[in-house]
Design a protein around this motif. Structure first.
Motif, PDB file in Angstrom:
ATOM      1  N   ILE A 159       0.855  -1.197   0.000  1.00 55.69           N
ATOM      2  CA  ILE A 159       0.000   0.000   0.000  1.00 55.69           C
ATOM      3  C   ILE A 159       0.887   1.243   0.000  1.00 55.69           C
ATOM      4  N   ASP A 160       0.539   2.217  -0.843  1.00 57.08           N
ATOM      5  CA  ASP A 160       1.398   3.393  -0.991  1.00 57.08           C
ATOM      6  C   ASP A 160       1.096   4.446   0.080  1.00 57.08           C
ATOM      7  N   GLY A 161       1.887   5.532   0.010  1.00 57.32           N
ATOM      8  CA  GLY A 161       1.756   6.577   1.021  1.00 57.32           C
ATOM      9  C   GLY A 161       0.398   7.253   1.029  1.00 57.32           C
ATOM     10  N   PHE A 162      -0.240   7.377  -0.150  1.00 58.25           N
ATOM     11  CA  PHE A 162      -1.574   7.979  -0.208  1.00 58.25           C
ATOM     12  C   PHE A 162      -2.572   7.154   0.599  1.00 58.25           C
ATOM     13  N   GLU A 163      -2.520   5.827   0.398  1.00 54.10           N
ATOM     14  CA  GLU A 163      -3.472   4.946   1.085  1.00 54.10           C
ATOM     15  C   GLU A 163      -3.203   4.938   2.586  1.00 54.10           C
ATOM     16  N   VAL A 164      -1.931   4.961   2.967  1.00 56.39           N
ATOM     17  CA  VAL A 164      -1.592   5.040   4.395  1.00 56.39           C
ATOM     18  C   VAL A 164      -2.170   6.334   4.985  1.00 56.39           C
ATOM     19  N   CYS A 165      -2.010   7.425   4.253  1.00 57.80           N
ATOM     20  CA  CYS A 165      -2.540   8.716   4.702  1.00 57.80           C
ATOM     21  C   CYS A 165      -4.053   8.639   4.880  1.00 57.80           C
ATOM     22  N   ARG A 166      -4.761   8.086   3.889  1.00 53.63           N
ATOM     23  CA  ARG A 166      -6.222   7.959   3.976  1.00 53.63           C
ATOM     24  C   ARG A 166      -6.638   7.137   5.206  1.00 53.63           C
ATOM     25  N   ARG A 167      -5.945   6.028   5.424  1.00 55.86           N
ATOM     26  CA  ARG A 167      -6.311   5.151   6.552  1.00 55.86           C
ATOM     27  C   ARG A 167      -6.042   5.825   7.890  1.00 55.86           C
ATOM     28  N   ILE A 168      -4.940   6.571   7.974  1.00 56.85           N
ATOM     29  CA  ILE A 168      -4.664   7.297   9.224  1.00 56.85           C
ATOM     30  C   ILE A 168      -5.759   8.333   9.469  1.00 56.85           C
ATOM     31  N   ARG A 169      -6.091   9.107   8.407  1.00 57.65           N
ATOM     32  CA  ARG A 169      -7.071  10.182   8.561  1.00 57.65           C
ATOM     33  C   ARG A 169      -8.480   9.665   8.862  1.00 57.65           C
ATOM     34  N   ALA A 170      -8.766   8.424   8.476  1.00 61.05           N
ATOM     35  CA  ALA A 170     -10.095   7.864   8.745  1.00 61.05           C
ATOM     36  C   ALA A 170     -10.358   7.765  10.246  1.00 61.05           C
ATOM     37  N   THR A 171      -9.294   7.667  11.041  1.00 58.60           N
ATOM     38  CA  THR A 171      -9.468   7.499  12.487  1.00 58.60           C
ATOM     39  C   THR A 171      -8.761   8.564  13.319  1.00 58.60           C
ATOM     40  N   ASN A 172      -7.902   9.370  12.695  1.00 61.70           N
ATOM     41  CA  ASN A 172      -7.095  10.310  13.477  1.00 61.70           C
ATOM     42  C   ASN A 172      -6.955  11.632  12.726  1.00 61.70           C
ATOM     43  N   THR A 173      -7.603  12.668  13.223  1.00 65.31           N
ATOM     44  CA  THR A 173      -7.481  13.993  12.589  1.00 65.31           C
ATOM     45  C   THR A 173      -6.410  14.839  13.254  1.00 65.31           C
ATOM     46  N   ARG A 174      -5.939  14.433  14.409  1.00 67.77           N
ATOM     47  CA  ARG A 174      -5.028  15.289  15.170  1.00 67.77           C
ATOM     48  C   ARG A 174      -3.566  15.133  14.759  1.00 67.77           C
ATOM     49  N   ILE A 175      -3.179  13.949  14.293  1.00 65.05           N
ATOM     50  CA  ILE A 175      -1.781  13.732  13.939  1.00 65.05           C
ATOM     51  C   ILE A 175      -1.394  14.595  12.732  1.00 65.05           C
ATOM     52  N   GLY A 176      -0.178  15.122  12.744  1.00 67.24           N
ATOM     53  CA  GLY A 176       0.328  15.875  11.603  1.00 67.24           C
ATOM     54  C   GLY A 176       0.933  14.922  10.586  1.00 67.24           C
ATOM     55  N   ILE A 177       0.645  15.130   9.305  1.00 65.04           N
ATOM     56  CA  ILE A 177       1.159  14.234   8.261  1.00 65.04           C
ATOM     57  C   ILE A 177       1.924  15.033   7.212  1.00 65.04           C
ATOM     58  N   ILE A 178       3.161  14.616   6.943  1.00 71.33           N
ATOM     59  CA  ILE A 178       4.000  15.206   5.899  1.00 71.33           C
ATOM     60  C   ILE A 178       4.286  14.129   4.856  1.00 71.33           C
ATOM     61  N   MET A 179       4.025  14.430   3.587  1.00 69.51           N
ATOM     62  CA  MET A 179       4.339  13.502   2.505  1.00 69.51           C
ATOM     63  C   MET A 179       5.741  13.806   1.984  1.00 69.51           C
ATOM     64  N   LEU A 180       6.495  12.745   1.684  1.00 66.36           N
ATOM     65  CA  LEU A 180       7.814  12.877   1.073  1.00 66.36           C
ATOM     66  C   LEU A 180       7.659  12.613  -0.420  1.00 66.36           C
ATOM     67  N   THR A 181       7.926  13.604  -1.257  1.00 62.29           N
ATOM     68  CA  THR A 181       7.684  13.474  -2.690  1.00 62.29           C
ATOM     69  C   THR A 181       8.966  13.711  -3.479  1.00 62.29           C
ATOM     70  N   ALA A 182       9.024  13.132  -4.681  1.00 67.66           N
ATOM     71  CA  ALA A 182      10.141  13.387  -5.584  1.00 67.66           C
ATOM     72  C   ALA A 182       9.884  14.684  -6.346  1.00 67.66           C
ATOM     73  N   LEU A 183      10.947  15.267  -6.851  1.00 67.99           N
ATOM     74  CA  LEU A 183      10.849  16.556  -7.525  1.00 67.99           C
ATOM     75  C   LEU A 183       9.872  16.526  -8.694  1.00 67.99           C
ATOM     76  N   SER A 184       9.787  15.379  -9.394  1.00 69.34           N
ATOM     77  CA  SER A 184       8.951  15.280 -10.592  1.00 69.34           C
ATOM     78  C   SER A 184       7.477  14.999 -10.281  1.00 69.34           C
ATOM     79  N   GLN A 185       7.160  14.737  -9.018  1.00 66.62           N
ATOM     80  CA  GLN A 185       5.808  14.293  -8.664  1.00 66.62           C
ATOM     81  C   GLN A 185       4.908  15.469  -8.285  1.00 66.62           C
ATOM     82  N   GLU A 186       4.729  16.410  -9.220  1.00 62.50           N
ATOM     83  CA  GLU A 186       3.965  17.622  -8.927  1.00 62.50           C
ATOM     84  C   GLU A 186       2.523  17.302  -8.539  1.00 62.50           C
ATOM     85  N   MET A 187       1.862  16.428  -9.304  1.00 63.93           N
ATOM     86  CA  MET A 187       0.472  16.072  -8.992  1.00 63.93           C
ATOM     87  C   MET A 187       0.377  15.312  -7.681  1.00 63.93           C
ATOM     88  N   ASP A 188       1.437  14.566  -7.351  1.00 62.35           N
ATOM     89  CA  ASP A 188       1.415  13.804  -6.107  1.00 62.35           C
ATOM     90  C   ASP A 188       1.325  14.722  -4.895  1.00 62.35           C
TER      91      ASP A 188
END
Length: 228
Positions: A59-88
């Motif tokens: 499961i990728d980082g997007f899905e992990v983010c969705r699953r965390i947010r489904a149960t936890n709104t308080r945690i801070g989440i930072i995505m690590l992206t590559a330079l070319s991944q503008e849409m990401d």
């Protein structure tokens, strides 16, 4: 304890992040897969910030983010992206992330982002009494919650901070730079785009008609305003 989760499948990048965060005083939990990360968070419910790589086996980082947010709104989440991944970057923010850091990044930049998000996630903030009321909304400053027509709306900590800035400045046109300073802090390294994406996400939660917003209105070429 200032606890941070780092989800990164490349061991050399993960160790670089972990070393620098530990130097900055954080207790770091490491995960190399999405499944590991979700298990670690269940075992460490006091984690305040999570750094999630996007490109992962399983499961990728997007899905992990969705699953965390489904149960936890308080945690801070930072995505690590590559330079070319503008849409990401946009996709990550829309799935519930608060911020993103583009690889390669400096230790100072990464630590500043985590510090800012940790403060906002409640790690170093004192609660305050009182509430802000502007029908049909009630923002409870002590509990950091929002209600619309008496119904609770789940907000991330960044969304709460944006909502508070607007409700404390009714009818005032705020530039995107002002919003960035007030919500993310004056020492924030990031781009103005993060303001737009977070406001788009907030509108999805609070507006009756997202296509024709009435609460958060756009001031073209400048920023946003609370109220018409």
């Amino acid at each position: 304890m200032k606890k941070v989760l780092v989800l990164e499948d490349e061991a050399n990048i993960r160790s670089f992040i972990v070393i620098n965060l530990r130097r900055a005083g954080y207790d770091v939990i490491e995960a190399e897969s999405g499944e590991d990360a979700l298990t670690c968070l269940k075992e460490n419910p006091d984690t305040k910030v999570a750094l999630l790589d996007i490109m992962l086996p399983g499961i990728d980082g997007f899905e992990v983010c969705r699953r965390i947010r489904a149960t936890n709104t308080r945690i801070g989440i930072i995505m690590l992206t590559a330079l070319s991944q503008e849409m990401d970057k946009v996709t990550g923010l829309m799935t519930g992330a608060d911020d993103y850091v583009t690889k390669p990044f400096s230790p100072a930049e990464l630590t500043a982002r985590v510090d800012a998000l940790f403060r906002r996630a409640g790690g170093e903030e004192r609660s305050e009494p009182g509430e802000l009321r502007q029908e049909p909304f009630v923002l409870n400053v002590r509990n950091r919650t929002l209600e619309k027509h008496g119904e609770r709306i789940k907000l991330t900590q960044v969304e709460y901070s944006i909502m508070r800035v607007f409700m404390e400045n009714p009818g005032k046109a705020l530039s995107r730079e002002e919003i960035l300073d007030m919500v993310w802090g004056r020492d924030y390294f990031g781009e103005l785009k993060i303001v737009d994406v977070n406001i788009r996400r907030l509108r999805l939660k609070i507006e009756d008609n997202v296509q024709n917003p009435t609460y958060i209105t756009t001031v073209w070429g400048y920023g946003y305003k609370w109220g018409g």
